[in-house]
Design a protein around this motif. Structure first.
Motif, PDB file in Angstrom:
ATOM      1  N   PRO A   1      -0.275  -3.711  -6.619  1.00  0.00           N
ATOM      2  CA  PRO A   1       0.147  -5.104  -6.796  1.00  0.00           C
ATOM      3  C   PRO A   1       1.301  -5.477  -5.858  1.00  0.00           C
ATOM      4  O   PRO A   1       2.191  -4.663  -5.586  1.00  0.00           O
ATOM      5  CB  PRO A   1       0.598  -5.154  -8.256  1.00  0.00           C
ATOM      6  CG  PRO A   1      -0.160  -4.049  -8.919  1.00  0.00           C
ATOM      7  CD  PRO A   1      -0.262  -2.973  -7.877  1.00  0.00           C
ATOM      8  N   VAL A   2       1.286  -6.704  -5.381  1.00  0.00           N
ATOM      9  CA  VAL A   2       2.284  -7.190  -4.422  1.00  0.00           C
ATOM     10  C   VAL A   2       3.701  -7.087  -4.979  1.00  0.00           C
ATOM     11  O   VAL A   2       4.656  -6.834  -4.230  1.00  0.00           O
ATOM     12  CB  VAL A   2       1.964  -8.660  -4.030  1.00  0.00           C
ATOM     13  CG1 VAL A   2       3.042  -9.256  -3.156  1.00  0.00           C
ATOM     14  CG2 VAL A   2       0.619  -8.729  -3.338  1.00  0.00           C
TER      15      VAL A   2
ATOM     16  N   GLN B   1       0.831  -1.197   0.000  1.00  0.00           N
ATOM     17  CA  GLN B   1       0.000   0.000   0.000  1.00  0.00           C
ATOM     18  C   GLN B   1       0.869   1.251   0.000  1.00  0.00           C
ATOM     19  O   GLN B   1       2.020   1.224   0.431  1.00  0.00           O
ATOM     20  CB  GLN B   1      -0.888   0.037   1.247  1.00  0.00           C
ATOM     21  CG  GLN B   1      -1.832  -1.112   1.366  1.00  0.00           C
ATOM     22  CD  GLN B   1      -2.556  -1.105   2.695  1.00  0.00           C
ATOM     23  OE1 GLN B   1      -2.098  -0.544   3.674  1.00  0.00           O
ATOM     24  NE2 GLN B   1      -3.712  -1.745   2.716  1.00  0.00           N
ATOM     25  N   ILE B   2       0.267   2.349  -0.463  1.00  0.00           N
ATOM     26  CA  ILE B   2       0.866   3.679  -0.311  1.00  0.00           C
ATOM     27  C   ILE B   2      -0.162   4.566   0.378  1.00  0.00           C
ATOM     28  O   ILE B   2      -1.361   4.316   0.286  1.00  0.00           O
ATOM     29  CB  ILE B   2       1.299   4.305  -1.658  1.00  0.00           C
ATOM     30  CG1 ILE B   2       0.120   4.415  -2.635  1.00  0.00           C
ATOM     31  CG2 ILE B   2       2.466   3.543  -2.266  1.00  0.00           C
ATOM     32  CD1 ILE B   2       0.416   5.194  -3.897  1.00  0.00           C
ATOM     33  N   ASN B   3       0.315   5.566   1.079  1.00  0.00           N
ATOM     34  CA  ASN B   3      -0.550   6.546   1.729  1.00  0.00           C
ATOM     35  C   ASN B   3      -0.336   7.894   1.058  1.00  0.00           C
ATOM     36  O   ASN B   3       0.789   8.387   1.016  1.00  0.00           O
ATOM     37  CB  ASN B   3      -0.220   6.665   3.218  1.00  0.00           C
ATOM     38  CG  ASN B   3      -0.520   5.396   3.962  1.00  0.00           C
ATOM     39  OD1 ASN B   3      -1.560   4.795   3.768  1.00  0.00           O
ATOM     40  ND2 ASN B   3       0.410   4.969   4.803  1.00  0.00           N
TER      41      ASN B   3
ATOM     42  N   GLU C   1       1.614   3.493 -16.123  1.00  0.00           N
ATOM     43  CA  GLU C   1       0.542   3.695 -15.140  1.00  0.00           C
ATOM     44  C   GLU C   1       0.143   2.335 -14.584  1.00  0.00           C
ATOM     45  O   GLU C   1      -0.145   1.416 -15.333  1.00  0.00           O
ATOM     46  CB  GLU C   1      -0.663   4.373 -15.773  1.00  0.00           C
ATOM     47  CG  GLU C   1      -1.766   4.651 -14.788  1.00  0.00           C
ATOM     48  CD  GLU C   1      -2.940   5.358 -15.395  1.00  0.00           C
ATOM     49  OE1 GLU C   1      -4.042   4.796 -15.311  1.00  0.00           O
ATOM     50  OE2 GLU C   1      -2.754   6.439 -15.966  1.00  0.00           O
ATOM     51  N   ILE C   2       0.181   2.207 -13.272  1.00  0.00           N
ATOM     52  CA  ILE C   2      -0.138   0.912 -12.658  1.00  0.00           C
ATOM     53  C   ILE C   2      -1.456   0.911 -11.914  1.00  0.00           C
ATOM     54  O   ILE C   2      -1.991  -0.149 -11.612  1.00  0.00           O
ATOM     55  CB  ILE C   2       1.003   0.444 -11.713  1.00  0.00           C
ATOM     56  CG1 ILE C   2       1.321   1.527 -10.691  1.00  0.00           C
ATOM     57  CG2 ILE C   2       2.220   0.064 -12.503  1.00  0.00           C
ATOM     58  CD1 ILE C   2       2.288   1.110  -9.637  1.00  0.00           C
ATOM     59  N   ALA C   3      -1.981   2.104 -11.606  1.00  0.00           N
ATOM     60  CA  ALA C   3      -3.263   2.168 -10.901  1.00  0.00           C
ATOM     61  C   ALA C   3      -3.886   3.537 -11.103  1.00  0.00           C
ATOM     62  O   ALA C   3      -3.196   4.529 -11.288  1.00  0.00           O
ATOM     63  CB  ALA C   3      -3.079   1.910  -9.417  1.00  0.00           C
ATOM     64  N   ARG C   4      -5.224   3.542 -11.077  1.00  0.00           N
ATOM     65  CA  ARG C   4      -5.985   4.795 -11.123  1.00  0.00           C
ATOM     66  C   ARG C   4      -7.175   4.603 -10.200  1.00  0.00           C
ATOM     67  O   ARG C   4      -7.963   3.673 -10.382  1.00  0.00           O
ATOM     68  CB  ARG C   4      -6.434   5.115 -12.543  1.00  0.00           C
ATOM     69  CG  ARG C   4      -7.120   6.462 -12.656  1.00  0.00           C
ATOM     70  CD  ARG C   4      -7.348   6.844 -14.091  1.00  0.00           C
ATOM     71  NE  ARG C   4      -6.111   7.136 -14.785  1.00  0.00           N
ATOM     72  CZ  ARG C   4      -5.600   8.368 -14.924  1.00  0.00           C
ATOM     73  NH1 ARG C   4      -6.226   9.398 -14.398  1.00  0.00           N
ATOM     74  NH2 ARG C   4      -4.477   8.559 -15.562  1.00  0.00           N
TER      75      ARG C   4
END
Length: 53
Positions: free
Chosen positions: A22-23, A11-13, A47-50
């Protein structure tokens, strides 16, 4: 834009939001670009997530 390290929980905050990634990214530094109603996360140029609010 924020440069953040993916924690051991994958996770990121960003500000007050926690985003799961992703793990395979655990321990890597990613870039997070917040916009008005969404957050885009990049690993290098990809880009890995939106996420939307």
């Amino acid at each position: 834009m924020f440069s953040l390290r993916v924690n051991r929980f994958s996770q990121i905050n960003v500000r007050t939001n926690r985003c799961s990634l992703p793990v395979r990214l655990i321990g890597r530094t990613v870039r997070a670009m917040p916009h008005a109603s969404e957050l885009a996360v990049y690993d290098g140029q990809q880009e890995i997530a939106r996420m939307n609010d």
